[in-house]
Design a protein around this motif. Sequence first.
Motif, short mmCIF file in Angstrom:
data_model
loop_
_atom_site.label_atom_id
_atom_site.label_comp_id
_atom_site.label_asym_id
_atom_site.label_seq_id
_atom_site.Cartn_x
_atom_site.Cartn_y
_atom_site.Cartn_z
N ALA A 34 42.84 50.89 45.54
CA ALA A 34 41.50 51.30 45.08
C ALA A 34 40.88 52.30 46.07
O ALA A 34 40.33 53.32 45.65
N ARG A 35 41.00 52.01 47.34
CA ARG A 35 40.46 52.94 48.35
C ARG A 35 41.23 54.26 48.33
O ARG A 35 40.63 55.33 48.37
N GLY A 36 42.54 54.18 48.26
CA GLY A 36 43.37 55.38 48.27
C GLY A 36 43.12 56.28 47.08
O GLY A 36 43.16 57.51 47.19
N GLU A 37 42.88 55.69 45.91
CA GLU A 37 42.65 56.46 44.69
C GLU A 37 41.17 56.64 44.38
O GLU A 37 40.81 57.26 43.38
N GLU A 38 40.31 56.06 45.25
CA GLU A 38 38.86 56.14 45.07
C GLU A 38 38.45 55.66 43.67
O GLU A 38 37.69 56.31 42.96
N LYS A 39 38.98 54.48 43.30
CA LYS A 39 38.67 53.88 42.01
C LYS A 39 37.97 52.54 42.24
O LYS A 39 38.29 51.82 43.19
N PRO A 40 37.05 52.19 41.34
CA PRO A 40 36.44 50.86 41.44
C PRO A 40 37.43 49.78 41.03
O PRO A 40 38.43 50.03 40.36
N ILE A 41 37.10 48.57 41.42
CA ILE A 41 37.85 47.38 41.06
C ILE A 41 37.28 46.81 39.76
O ILE A 41 36.05 46.69 39.62
N PHE A 42 38.14 46.47 38.83
CA PHE A 42 37.78 45.65 37.68
C PHE A 42 38.32 44.27 37.99
O PHE A 42 39.53 44.07 38.11
N LEU A 43 37.42 43.30 38.15
CA LEU A 43 37.80 41.95 38.55
C LEU A 43 37.51 40.99 37.41
O LEU A 43 36.39 40.97 36.88
N SER A 44 38.51 40.24 37.02
CA SER A 44 38.37 39.23 35.98
C SER A 44 38.78 37.88 36.56
O SER A 44 39.90 37.72 37.04
N ILE A 45 37.85 36.92 36.52
CA ILE A 45 38.09 35.58 37.07
C ILE A 45 38.00 34.57 35.93
O ILE A 45 37.06 34.60 35.14
N GLY A 46 38.99 33.70 35.87
CA GLY A 46 38.99 32.67 34.84
C GLY A 46 39.90 31.53 35.21
O GLY A 46 40.31 31.40 36.37
N TYR A 47 40.25 30.72 34.22
CA TYR A 47 41.17 29.59 34.45
C TYR A 47 41.79 29.18 33.12
O TYR A 47 41.29 29.55 32.04
N SER A 48 42.87 28.46 33.20
CA SER A 48 43.69 28.16 32.02
C SER A 48 42.96 27.41 30.91
O SER A 48 43.22 27.65 29.74
#
Length: 135
Positions: A34-48
């Motif tokens: 992300a830092r190298g490509e200067e892109k934001p993070i898309f973060l998805s948090i969940g559970y089964s």
Amino acid sequence: MSNRLKTEASPYLQMHSENPVDWYPWGAEAFQRARGEEKPIFLSIGYSACHWCHVIARESFEDNEIAELLREDFISVKVDKEERPDVDAVYLLASQVFTGSAGWPTTVLATPEGKPFFAATYLPREQLAAVLLAA
């Protein structure tokens, strides 16, 4: 098509290993890219056992158009809240601060350093697409 989640121990992460999304597990590799490509993070948090986590997976993470938006403009990170409660706690709090509520799936846009600038819970496909296009 498989992604980096194929070798993860978490059944929840493995559930997403065949998504067309270019998922990373939580870790330094994703943030370095992300830092190298200067892109934001898309973060998805969940559970089964999370119903809405399965719904967003089916509606959005298995959708080629959403996956393309994520591949082009974000570094996508998938987290199992049961495996990483420390990460979940941070971003669940961010969701609560930003929206007044929190739950799963937790959907976060963050800087390459991990600082959240958008958070929500379940977003239907059309709303998720709009958020990704606006970011």
